[in-house]
Design a protein around this motif. Structure first.
Motif, PDB file in Angstrom:
ATOM      1  N   ALA A  15       0.824  -1.207   0.000  1.00 26.78           N
ATOM      2  CA  ALA A  15       0.000   0.000   0.000  1.00 26.78           C
ATOM      3  C   ALA A  15       0.855   1.252   0.000  1.00 26.78           C
ATOM      4  CB  ALA A  15      -0.930  -0.003   1.205  1.00 26.78           C
ATOM      5  N   ASP A 281     -11.145  -1.654   4.172  1.00 28.99           N
ATOM      6  CA  ASP A 281      -9.679  -1.632   4.121  1.00 28.99           C
ATOM      7  C   ASP A 281      -9.070  -2.647   3.167  1.00 28.99           C
ATOM      8  OD1 ASP A 281      -9.100   0.345   6.334  1.00 28.99           O
ATOM      9  OD2 ASP A 281     -10.341  -1.101   7.412  1.00 28.99           O
ATOM     10  N   ARG A 304      -5.724   0.333  -1.229  1.00 33.77           N
ATOM     11  CA  ARG A 304      -6.142  -0.806  -0.416  1.00 33.77           C
ATOM     12  C   ARG A 304      -6.015  -2.068  -1.268  1.00 33.77           C
ATOM     13  NH1 ARG A 304     -12.552   0.890   0.193  1.00 33.77           N
ATOM     14  NH2 ARG A 304     -13.039   1.054  -2.034  1.00 33.77           N
ATOM     15  N   ARG A 332      -3.057   1.931   6.736  1.00 33.20           N
ATOM     16  CA  ARG A 332      -3.098   1.491   5.343  1.00 33.20           C
ATOM     17  C   ARG A 332      -1.710   1.403   4.700  1.00 33.20           C
ATOM     18  NH1 ARG A 332      -7.717   2.667   2.141  1.00 33.20           N
ATOM     19  NH2 ARG A 332      -9.588   2.081   3.296  1.00 33.20           N
ATOM     20  N   THR A 335       0.050  -1.951   4.802  1.00 36.92           N
ATOM     21  CA  THR A 335      -0.626  -3.144   4.293  1.00 36.92           C
ATOM     22  C   THR A 335       0.204  -3.833   3.210  1.00 36.92           C
ATOM     23  OG1 THR A 335      -2.796  -2.181   4.771  1.00 36.92           O
ATOM     24  CG2 THR A 335      -2.728  -4.000   3.191  1.00 36.92           C
TER      25      THR A 335
END
Length: 638
Positions: A15, A281, A304, A332, A335
Motif C-alpha cells: 500500500a 480496508d 487498499r 493502510r 498493508t
C-alpha cells in the motif's frame, strides 16, 4: 491523473513504501488474512493445465491439492496469532467426482480440517438450495436418505456433521420479502500485545444475478446492488465501533497473467473496488477464476488491497494488516498482500492426505455400484430426423423430473409445483453444451447393470430441470428454432428431443422459420394449440436460452426441480430397468425429395485446456453458454 494510473503493482503488493518495513512494526497489531476461492471440490488437485500457473519472470509452478494446501497453511500461519482463513465462495458444488458424488461433503470435511473460519456464499453454493446450504452443509441434516444421498461416513468413521464454519451474504435475499438468506456480515476479534481485543468486520457479497445463472437458478431468490449493500454494512460496522473492515465478494475481475501482481485490471469487482466506502480496508474477490494481487485507490485515493486467488486450490492469498492498538483502525500504508502458489514440492499434510485418499477410494467404489439395469443400449447416434435413443431417454427423464413431488430441501421456489405435461432436451444445441454427455451401452456380462458412475456421467453438467408454463406458440417457435442458416448459407439443424408423449413432423423442403406446422405437433394425441398454456419441463440451461432457443425464455411460474446429475441417478433407480424406446417421435416429411435439406447437425465441440485435457463439463457449459460477454474482455465467470 486517472485512477488507473495510481495502481500499485509489486511482489508483494504494497500500500505504501512503509509496507516494506511492516514486519518490524512491532507497535501495531498484526492481522493475517488467508483466503482461497473457487475450490469447486477439487481436493486431489487442479484439473489438467489448471495445475500450472505462471508467476514473476515467467516462472511456472505446479499447484493444487488440499493436502499440499494444508502444509502451506501451517507454514504461513506460524507466528501469526491473529490469523483468519476464509473463502469468497464456490468452495463446493464439486466438479471433481470424488466430492460431487458424495453431495460435496468431502469438501466440507477438508475445509473443516484445514480450519476454515468463515465463508462467503458464491453462486455455486446455491446449486441445490438455501436449505441444502444451511440445513445440510452447515448443520449436517440429511437430505433425504442418510448414506445414500447425503450424510455419508467421513474419513474419521463418523457421519457428516456439517461445517465448522458459517456462510454469509449481505445481498442475497428472499424474493418475497427482501430478507437476507444468510447473515450479512460478522465481526471477529483480534488480540493486542497487552491482551485487549479489537474488532475486525467482514462484509460478504454474492455475484449479482446468481439466482438467474443456470446452475444456481433459484426462482425464490434475488441479489441486490453490491455497492449500496457494502456501503450500508460498512456504516453499520463503523457505528458499532469497528475500525477495520474487509469486503469478501464473490465477483471478480481480470488483471494480467502474473499471479503475484496485477496489470490493466477490469471487470465488475474492479468497478466495485473503486466505488465502495473508504471505510473498507481490503477487498477479496473470486468467481472469475483469475489470479492477481494489487493495490487500488478507494474513493478518497488511499490504496487498499484488491486480490483474487485463482481457482481449484491454485493459490493462497495472504493480506497482512497492521492495526493501531488504540483505535483498531488499519494503518493502510503498512498493508501488504501476497499470492502464494499452492505448490506440490512440499510434503503433503498427512491428515489431509488421508482425507483425499479416503474419498478417492469411496468414489471408486460408488462409481461401480449398480443403481439399475438396462435391456438395451442407448446411443447418441441420430437418424435423419435428429432422433436418437439417448435423446429420447433424456427427454423422458426430463418429463419424469418435471413431475416430481415437492422436496422440502427445495425451498427457493415461489410458484406451485405443477407437474410437467411434456419435456424437451437439446441433443445438439445451437450454442453451448449438450446436457447429454455419453452413451449408455449395454454391458451383457454384468446383466445390463447401470452403475452410479454410468448414470452420473451420461447426463448432466450441474443444472436443474425446471417446469414452466409456456404457450403452444412458444413450443412451436422453439421447434422452428432448430434450424438456422449460417453466414455461408448452410442450413444448420440443432435437434430437440421430445418426451414420449409428443409426436411432430417437419417439412424438409420448408424454409427456415416455416418447417413445423402446429397441426402436425401432437401432445398426448392432441394437436398443439398455439393459444393454450402448457406445462413444459426442460433444463434451466435451455429455458434461460443458454443453448440458443430464445422462444422458451419468456416462461411463466417456474418451479425448480433436482439437479441433473442427482436427478438422472434417481430416475435410473426409480425406473429400475431402462428399455430403449423405438424412434418415430419426429418425422422428416419430404426427406427423399430432391429439394429436401434436413440440415447439418453440428455437435458442440469438447472444450479443451491448453494441455489437451477436457475442461470440466460444468465449467465448459458456463464458458460456452449464449450470454452477454463480461466487460473488460475477461473470461466468462464461473
Amino acid at each position: 491523473m486517472g485512477a488507473a494510473a495510481t495502481y500499485a503493482l509489486g511482489v508483494p503488493a504494497l500500500a505504501g513504501a512503509a509496507g516494506r518495513d511492516a514486519a518490524t512494526a512491532a507497535e501495531y497489531v498484526d492481522v493475517q488474512l488467508l483466503n482461497i476461492t473457487d475450490l469447486h471440490g477439487f481436493l486431489q488437485g487442479a484439473p489438467g493445465s489448471n495445475s500450472v500457473i505462471v508467476g514473476n519472470g515467467g516462472r511456472s509452478y505446479t499447484v493444487g491439492g488440499v493436502a499440499y494446501m494444508a502444509a502451506h497453511l501451517e507454514r504461513l500461519r506460524d507466528g501469526h496469532p491473529n490469523s483468519f482463513f476464509f473463502t469468497p465462495g464456490d468452495a463446493f458444488s464439486g466438479w471433481e467426482f470424488d466430492a460431487a458424488a458424495f453431495a460435496d461433503e468431502p469438501t466440507i470435511e477438508a475445509l473443516n480440517r484445514m480450519g476454515l473460519d468463515f465463508a462467503t456464499a458464491g453462486n455455486h453454493e446455491f446449486d441445490k438450495s438455501p436449505a441444502m446450504l444451511q440445513r445440510h452443509m452447515e448443520q449436517g441434516i440429511a437430505f433425504p436418505v442418510e448414506g445414500r444421498d447425503t450424510s455419508f461416513t467421513d474419513s474419521s468413521g463418523l457421519r457428516f456433521h456439517g461445517a465448522d464454519f458459517r456462510y454469509y451474504s449481505a445481498n442475497l435475499t428472499w424474493a418475497r420479502d427482501g430478507r437476507t438468506v444468510l447473515p450479512a456480515y460478522h465481526v471477529e476479534q483480534v488480540r493486542t500485545a497487552d491482551g485487549r481485543e479489537l474488532p475486525i468486520g467482514f462484509i460478504h457479497l454474492t455475484a449479482l444475478g446468481s439466482e438467474r445463472f443456470p446452475g444456481s437458478y433459484q426462482p425464490g431468490l434475488a441479489t441486490i446492488d453490491e455497492v449500496a449493500t457494502a456501503d450500508r454494512c460498512a456504516a453499520l460496522l463503523k457505528g458499532q465501533g469497528v475500525g477495520a473492515i474487509v469486503l469478501s465478494v464473490h465477483d471478480g475481475a481480470v488483471a494480467g497473467a502474473d499471479f503475484n501482481s496485477g496489470a490493466d485490471p477490469s471487470g465488475p469487482a474492479l468497478d466495485l473496488a473503486l466505488r465502495v466506502s473508504p471505510d473498507i480496508d481490503a477487498i477479496v474477490t473470486g468467481h472469475w477464476h483469475t489470479r492477481f494481487t494489487m493495490m487500488v485507490p478507494d474513493p478518497d485515493g488511499v490504496p487498499r488491497p484488491f486480490v483474487e486467488a485463482g481457482c481449484y486450490g491454485q493459490v493462497i492469498n495472504e493480506i497482512n494488516l497492521r492495526l493501531d492498538p488504540l483505535t483498531g483502525r488499519v494503518i493502510r500504508e503498512l498493508t501488504v498482500s501476497t499470492n502464494h502458489p499452492n505448490t506440490r514440492d512440499v510434503a503433503p499434510h498427512p491428515e489431509l492426505q488421508e482425507v483425499v485418499t479416503y474419498w478417492a477410494g469411496q468414489a471408486a467404489e460408488r462409481d461401480r455400484t449398480a443403481v439399475g439395469r438396462q435391456s438395451g443400449s442407448f446411443l447418441r447416434a441420430r437418424n435423419t430426423a435428429g432422433e436418437s435413443t439417448m435423446g429420447n431417454l433424456a427427454a423422458d427423464w426430463a418429463l419424469w423430473a418435471g413431475g416430481r413431488p415437492t422436496d422440502p430441501e427445495n425451498d427457493a421456489n415461489i410458484h406451485p409445483n405443477v407437474p410437467a405435461q411434456l419435456a424437451v432436451v437439446a441433443v445438439a444445441p445451437r450454442v453451448g453444451q449438450a446436457i447429454i454427455a455419453g452413451d449408455l451401452v449395454l454391458d451383457r456380462e454384468s446383466g445390463g447393470a447401470v452403475t452410479f458412475g454410468d448414470a452420473w456421467r451420461a447426463i448432466g453438467f450441474g443444472d436443474p430441470i425446471v417446469s414452466v408454463w409456456v404457450t403452444g406458440q412458444q413450443i412451436h417457435d422453439a421447434l422452428e428454432e432448430q434450424w438456422t442458416t449460417t453466414e455461408s448459407g448452410e442450413l444448420r439443424f440443432a435437434p430437440l428431443a421430445v418426451s414420449r408423449n409428443v409426436r411432430y413432423s417437419f417439412d424438409a423442403r420448408g424454409p427456415v422459420g416455416d418447417r413445423v406446422h402446429p397441426e402436425e405437433v401432437f401432445i398426448d394425441g392432441n394437436p398443439l394449440d398455439p393459444g393454450r398454456g402448457y406445462r413444459l419441463a426442460a433444463p434451466s440451461y435451455t429455458l434461460l436460452a443458454s443453448d440458443g432457443y430464445p422462444s422458451l425464455s419468456a416462461f411463466q411460474e417456474p418451479y425448480r426441480h433436482q439437479r441433473d446429475f442427482e436427478s438422472f441417478v434417481a430416475y435410473v433407480r426409480d425406473t429400475s430397468v431402462l428399455t430403449p424406446q423405438p424412434t418415430g417421435r419426429v418425422t422428416a416429411v419430404n426427406a427423399s425429395s430432391s429439394a429436401a435439406d434436413v440440415g447439418a447437425v453440428v455437435d458442440p465441440p469438447v472444450l479443451l485446456l491448453p494441455d489437451g485435457t477436457p475442461v470440466p463439463r460444468p465449467e465448459a457449459a458456463i464458458i460456452s453458454a449464449d450470454r452477454p460477454r463480461q466487460s473488460g474482455g475477461g473470461r466468462s465467470p464461473c
